[in-house]
Design an enzyme around this catalytic site. Structure first.
Site, PDB file in Angstrom:
ATOM      1  N   ASP A   8       0.835  -1.204   0.000  1.00  0.00           N
ATOM      2  CA  ASP A   8       0.000   0.000   0.000  1.00  0.00           C
ATOM      3  C   ASP A   8       0.875   1.262   0.000  1.00  0.00           C
ATOM      4  O   ASP A   8       1.966   1.252   0.570  1.00  0.00           O
ATOM      5  CB  ASP A   8      -0.899  -0.019   1.240  1.00  0.00           C
ATOM      6  CG  ASP A   8      -2.105   0.903   1.081  1.00  0.00           C
ATOM      7  OD1 ASP A   8      -2.331   1.412  -0.035  1.00  0.00           O
ATOM      8  OD2 ASP A   8      -2.817   1.108   2.077  1.00  0.00           O
ATOM      9  N   GLY A   9       0.351   2.318  -0.614  1.00  0.00           N
ATOM     10  CA  GLY A   9       1.031   3.612  -0.538  1.00  0.00           C
ATOM     11  C   GLY A   9       1.593   4.135  -1.848  1.00  0.00           C
ATOM     12  O   GLY A   9       2.232   5.190  -1.861  1.00  0.00           O
ATOM     13  N   ARG A  12      -0.026   7.656  -2.626  1.00  0.00           N
ATOM     14  CA  ARG A  12       0.487   8.747  -1.774  1.00  0.00           C
ATOM     15  C   ARG A  12       1.923   9.096  -2.133  1.00  0.00           C
ATOM     16  O   ARG A  12       2.314  10.260  -2.155  1.00  0.00           O
ATOM     17  CB  ARG A  12       0.381   8.369  -0.299  1.00  0.00           C
ATOM     18  CG  ARG A  12      -0.988   8.673   0.287  1.00  0.00           C
ATOM     19  CD  ARG A  12      -1.207   7.967   1.580  1.00  0.00           C
ATOM     20  NE  ARG A  12      -1.417   6.545   1.367  1.00  0.00           N
ATOM     21  CZ  ARG A  12      -1.299   5.618   2.307  1.00  0.00           C
ATOM     22  NH1 ARG A  12      -0.944   5.963   3.524  1.00  0.00           N
ATOM     23  NH2 ARG A  12      -1.533   4.358   2.033  1.00  0.00           N
ATOM     24  N   ASN A  56     -10.691  -3.359  -6.156  1.00  0.00           N
ATOM     25  CA  ASN A  56      -9.933  -2.386  -6.959  1.00  0.00           C
ATOM     26  C   ASN A  56     -10.537  -2.130  -8.343  1.00  0.00           C
ATOM     27  O   ASN A  56     -10.166  -1.164  -9.007  1.00  0.00           O
ATOM     28  CB  ASN A  56      -8.466  -2.818  -7.109  1.00  0.00           C
ATOM     29  CG  ASN A  56      -7.636  -2.571  -5.869  1.00  0.00           C
ATOM     30  OD1 ASN A  56      -6.596  -3.190  -5.666  1.00  0.00           O
ATOM     31  ND2 ASN A  56      -8.083  -1.656  -5.010  1.00  0.00           N
ATOM     32  N   ARG A  59     -11.751   1.414  -8.994  1.00  0.00           N
ATOM     33  CA  ARG A  59     -10.867   2.569  -9.222  1.00  0.00           C
ATOM     34  C   ARG A  59     -11.129   3.156 -10.612  1.00  0.00           C
ATOM     35  O   ARG A  59     -11.733   2.497 -11.464  1.00  0.00           O
ATOM     36  CB  ARG A  59      -9.411   2.121  -9.115  1.00  0.00           C
ATOM     37  CG  ARG A  59      -9.077   1.719  -7.696  1.00  0.00           C
ATOM     38  CD  ARG A  59      -7.603   1.640  -7.464  1.00  0.00           C
ATOM     39  NE  ARG A  59      -7.390   1.336  -6.054  1.00  0.00           N
ATOM     40  CZ  ARG A  59      -6.311   1.676  -5.370  1.00  0.00           C
ATOM     41  NH1 ARG A  59      -5.331   2.318  -5.960  1.00  0.00           N
ATOM     42  NH2 ARG A  59      -6.195   1.377  -4.096  1.00  0.00           N
ATOM     43  N   ARG A 177       2.104  -5.102   6.081  1.00  0.00           N
ATOM     44  CA  ARG A 177       1.351  -4.106   5.330  1.00  0.00           C
ATOM     45  C   ARG A 177       2.127  -2.798   5.357  1.00  0.00           C
ATOM     46  O   ARG A 177       2.439  -2.275   6.440  1.00  0.00           O
ATOM     47  CB  ARG A 177      -0.046  -3.886   5.921  1.00  0.00           C
ATOM     48  CG  ARG A 177      -0.826  -2.855   5.103  1.00  0.00           C
ATOM     49  CD  ARG A 177      -2.265  -2.698   5.503  1.00  0.00           C
ATOM     50  NE  ARG A 177      -2.933  -1.801   4.552  1.00  0.00           N
ATOM     51  CZ  ARG A 177      -4.163  -1.948   4.102  1.00  0.00           C
ATOM     52  NH1 ARG A 177      -4.901  -2.931   4.521  1.00  0.00           N
ATOM     53  NH2 ARG A 177      -4.674  -1.090   3.225  1.00  0.00           N
ATOM     54  N   SER A 185      -8.036  -5.808   4.809  1.00  0.00           N
ATOM     55  CA  SER A 185      -8.574  -5.532   3.474  1.00  0.00           C
ATOM     56  C   SER A 185      -8.856  -6.782   2.639  1.00  0.00           C
ATOM     57  O   SER A 185      -8.472  -6.861   1.468  1.00  0.00           O
ATOM     58  CB  SER A 185      -7.616  -4.601   2.711  1.00  0.00           C
ATOM     59  OG  SER A 185      -7.438  -3.403   3.412  1.00  0.00           O
ATOM     60  N   GLU A 196       1.695 -13.644  12.241  1.00  0.00           N
ATOM     61  CA  GLU A 196       2.142 -12.435  12.942  1.00  0.00           C
ATOM     62  C   GLU A 196       1.942 -11.267  11.985  1.00  0.00           C
ATOM     63  O   GLU A 196       2.085 -11.409  10.763  1.00  0.00           O
ATOM     64  CB  GLU A 196       3.613 -12.567  13.329  1.00  0.00           C
ATOM     65  CG  GLU A 196       3.798 -13.654  14.371  1.00  0.00           C
ATOM     66  CD  GLU A 196       5.161 -13.597  15.025  1.00  0.00           C
ATOM     67  OE1 GLU A 196       5.532 -12.539  15.554  1.00  0.00           O
ATOM     68  OE2 GLU A 196       5.842 -14.626  14.986  1.00  0.00           O
TER      69      GLU A 196
HETATM   70  C1  FPP Z   1      -1.944   0.210  -3.305  1.00  0.00           C
HETATM   71  O1  FPP Z   1      -1.497   1.528  -3.385  1.00  0.00           O
HETATM   72  C2  FPP Z   1      -1.431  -0.554  -4.396  1.00  0.00           C
HETATM   73  C3  FPP Z   1      -2.185  -1.131  -5.365  1.00  0.00           C
HETATM   74  C4  FPP Z   1      -3.635  -1.044  -5.424  1.00  0.00           C
HETATM   75  C5  FPP Z   1      -1.594  -1.853  -6.460  1.00  0.00           C
HETATM   76  C6  FPP Z   1      -0.374  -2.643  -6.166  1.00  0.00           C
HETATM   77  C7  FPP Z   1       0.448  -2.604  -7.366  1.00  0.00           C
HETATM   78  C8  FPP Z   1       1.785  -2.518  -7.398  1.00  0.00           C
HETATM   79  C9  FPP Z   1       2.630  -2.600  -6.212  1.00  0.00           C
HETATM   80  C10 FPP Z   1       2.514  -2.265  -8.648  1.00  0.00           C
HETATM   81  C11 FPP Z   1       2.527  -3.310  -9.673  1.00  0.00           C
HETATM   82  C12 FPP Z   1       2.648  -4.678  -9.203  1.00  0.00           C
HETATM   83  C13 FPP Z   1       3.160  -5.672  -9.914  1.00  0.00           C
HETATM   84  C14 FPP Z   1       3.035  -7.036  -9.424  1.00  0.00           C
HETATM   85  C15 FPP Z   1       3.893  -5.467 -11.169  1.00  0.00           C
HETATM   86  P1  FPP Z   1      -2.551   2.717  -3.448  1.00  0.00           P
HETATM   87  O2  FPP Z   1      -2.570   3.214  -4.852  1.00  0.00           O
HETATM   88  O3  FPP Z   1      -3.846   2.298  -2.878  1.00  0.00           O
HETATM   89  O4  FPP Z   1      -1.842   3.767  -2.539  1.00  0.00           O
HETATM   90  P2  FPP Z   1      -2.524   4.913  -1.661  1.00  0.00           P
HETATM   91  O5  FPP Z   1      -3.183   4.214  -0.503  1.00  0.00           O
HETATM   92  O6  FPP Z   1      -1.353   5.731  -1.244  1.00  0.00           O
HETATM   93  O7  FPP Z   1      -3.483   5.648  -2.545  1.00  0.00           O
END
Ligand code: FPP
Length: 216
Positions: A8-9, A12, A56, A59, A177, A185, A196
């Site tokens: 996550d993140g 941001r 997702n 989005r 996380r 989630s 853990e």
């Molecule tokens: C959460 O960050 C991340 C995701 C919804 C997507 C995860 C994808 C990747 C790590 C990149 C691609 C992965 C692969 C396997 C090639 P967010 O956008 O919800 O962050 P935020 O909470 O800061 O808005």
């Protein structure tokens, strides 16, 4: 050891730099590469990464499209690395809502790496823990299985893995996380029964080998 990560993140990380969220996802994909390498070196047996939840799909369409393209590109560029490192690659989750081109890429990567044994790398795409538990419960009931039988939990886990198109994977030992939130989630709810939990404020694009080492 089975380590699972809620990455996550990304959004941001990008916002703080005045960049589009999709740039954060691209940077997040670079982190995936780094952490997979580190996990192989650390001797982790199974690594499950939460790439795209069933929620997702809600989005913005452009963000969804770019994420799907990133997953496809990842499969094209990393399958050879996985083969060389003896890593079995699996995409876990639903398959019926994915684009045919992505499905072909998944099929290709999974076939090529099917015999690899050093680490089992699972990418969760269109994944919902609740749905996989529901699917497993249906199969369990249809088979007339006994929930009090000695191997009932192991059998149920096997059905969850089947529902997710995953090769067999054990329960999670450590769930990480990133991004500061402290919740699950809808990720691996059954498999995390005894896990853990490690929460860090570090945003996924900045998650380093050192951060992984600390969590371990
Ligand atoms: C959460 O960050 C991340 C995701 C919804 C997507 C995860 C994808 C990747 C790590 C990149 C691609 C992965 C692969 C396997 C090639 P967010 O956008 O919800 O962050 P935020 O909470 O800061 O808005």
């Amino acid at each position: 050891m089975h380590v699972a990560i809620i990455m996550d993140g990304n959004g941001r990380w990008a916002n703080r730099r005045g960049l589009p969220r999709t740039v954060g996802h691209a940077e997040g994909a670079r982190t995936v590469r780094r952490i997979v390498e580190a996990a192989v070196e650390a001797g982790i047996g199974t690594l499950t990464l939460y790439a795209f939840s069933a929620d997702n799909w809600g989005r913005p369409p452009d963000e969804v499209t770019r994420l799907m393209k990133l997953f496809q590109r990842y499969l094209f560029t990393e399958t050879q690395y996985c083969l060389e490192q003896d890593v079995r690659l699996n995409i876990v989750g639903r398959r019926d809502r994915l684009d045919p081109a992505l499905l072909r890429a998944i099929d290709n990567s999974e076939k090529i790496t099917a015999g690899c044994q050093r680490m089992h790398l699972r990418m969760a795409v269109d994944y919902s823990a609740r749905r996989s538990i529901q699917q497993a419960a249906l199969a369990f009931t249809r088979a007339g299985a006994d929930p009090d039988a000695p191997q009932a939990n192991a059998r149920f886990l096997g059905l969850i893995n089947e529902a997710n198109h995953s090769a067999q994977a054990p329960d999670v030992d450590l769930l990480i996380r990133t991004g500061g939130e402290k919740r699950l989630s809808d990720f691996l709810l059954w498999e995390c029964a005894y896990a853990e939990l490690h929460f860090t404020d570090c945003l996924w694009p900045e998650f380093s080998r050192e951060e992984l080492r600390k969590a371990l």
